[in-house]
Structure formats: C-alpha cells, structure tokens
Motif scaffolding. Sequence first.
Motif, PDB file in Angstrom:
ATOM      1  N   TYR A  69    -111.851-100.525 100.571  1.00 29.33           N
ATOM      2  CA  TYR A  69    -110.570-100.225  99.888  1.00 29.33           C
ATOM      3  C   TYR A  69    -110.456-101.227  98.631  1.00 29.33           C
ATOM      4  N   LYS A  73    -105.988-103.424 102.660  1.00 29.74           N
ATOM      5  CA  LYS A  73    -105.043-102.711 103.247  1.00 29.74           C
ATOM      6  C   LYS A  73    -104.013-103.594 102.181  1.00 29.74           C
ATOM      7  N   ILE A  76    -102.874-100.864 100.199  1.00 26.18           N
ATOM      8  CA  ILE A  76    -102.675 -99.796 100.302  1.00 26.18           C
ATOM      9  C   ILE A  76    -100.914-100.282 100.861  1.00 26.18           C
ATOM     10  N   LYS A  79     -98.501 -99.936  97.932  1.00 25.84           N
ATOM     11  CA  LYS A  79     -98.315 -98.644  97.484  1.00 25.84           C
ATOM     12  C   LYS A  79     -97.212 -98.212  98.245  1.00 25.84           C
ATOM     13  N   THR A 136    -101.320 -90.842 102.079  1.00 23.18           N
ATOM     14  CA  THR A 136    -103.203 -91.230 102.336  1.00 23.18           C
ATOM     15  C   THR A 136    -103.767 -90.409 101.412  1.00 23.18           C
ATOM     16  N   LEU A 139    -105.069 -92.037  97.812  1.00 28.09           N
ATOM     17  CA  LEU A 139    -105.166 -92.772  97.938  1.00 28.09           C
ATOM     18  C   LEU A 139    -106.761 -92.754  96.812  1.00 28.09           C
ATOM     19  N   TRP A 142    -111.168 -95.720  97.879  1.00 20.21           N
ATOM     20  CA  TRP A 142    -112.040 -95.936  98.941  1.00 20.21           C
ATOM     21  C   TRP A 142    -113.380 -96.515  98.281  1.00 20.21           C
ATOM     22  N   LEU A 158    -106.146 -94.115 108.893  1.00 16.96           N
ATOM     23  CA  LEU A 158    -104.676 -95.500 109.310  1.00 16.96           C
ATOM     24  C   LEU A 158    -103.754 -94.855 110.027  1.00 16.96           C
TER      25      LEU A 158
END
Length: 172
Positions: A69, A73, A76, A79, A136, A139, A142, A158
Amino acid sequence: MIKAVYFFTLFSSVLISCQVEKNSNKYPNTVGDIEFDGKPDDIDFKKCGAGKDAPFSFQYYQGTKGFDYKGEKIAIVEKLKKENIYSKKKIYGYITVRFLVNCEGKTGLFRLKAMNSDLKDEVLDEEVENKLLKFTKSLDGWQPKDIKGFKVDYYQYLTYKIENGKVSEVLP
C-alpha cells in the motif's frame, strides 16, 4: 450373463463420472477464492487475464515482501484516525475485510466477517461494520503486485481489532 455384467460396469462408470463432475464444480479453483456475486460486487471490477472468471489469484504474502500500500500500513492507520469510526456500544472483537487487488491496483470482491473476542462469528455493531467496509473500499493506494515480471491479482485483508467500541489496531 456376460452382457449383464458388461452393461452394469458401463452404467456404473458413467454414473460415477457424472457424480465426480457434479461435485468438482461446487469448489473454487483455489482454496479461499472469492466467487463473484452480482449483488454486492461491482460488475465493472475485472480480474487480470480473464475478467471476473480469472482462474487464479495470489495471496497478499506471495511474491513480494512488505505491505503493498502506498505509504505502508501507517498511511491506512492515519487515514482511519481521521475518519473517527467508533461504536457507542462497548463492543470487543475483530472485523475483517478481505478483498482482491487486481493488476491495476483496483479493488473489488469485498467480504466482511465479524467475530467477538472469543473468535466466534457475531455481528458486533452493524453500523460500525458498514463504516469499516466503506472505509476499506475507499482505500486507493494499493500497489499492483509483480511476480517474475507479470502483474497479478492478489487477495488482501485488513482486520480491525475493536476494544471498548473503538478500533485499537489494524492487522496485519
């Protein structure tokens, strides 16, 4: 008598081969494959190679090291903090969202599973589950996975650990 044995053997072989064919169609190509379902899945999401019926997808841990990503991580997690997703209920457990990342880095085929802290299937808080699923899906960093020079599809997941109604950790 010989004709009867011959026909019985022939009939049995045909019957058994039909049963084997019938049973083999109910299993996915690979253990863990997510089958396309027109109700929750985006009809425009395409797997590499053969559209939604591509024969094989890798797992997140195959081919490369690390988290694929943009920003890793930590991006993520940051965010997620901005989204401030929580439950008014004092729930404890895990919400896992599994999905496929195609060769273009686009995501689809999302599936959600919620478990209590004893790892038993349970709806923890439907509103929070839906918000985490939506998060999710949002996002968009990726990275396409490259294995031996070929861009491939891969499964990713996730898992959100919920403690006292709040996400306390994102796994893996």
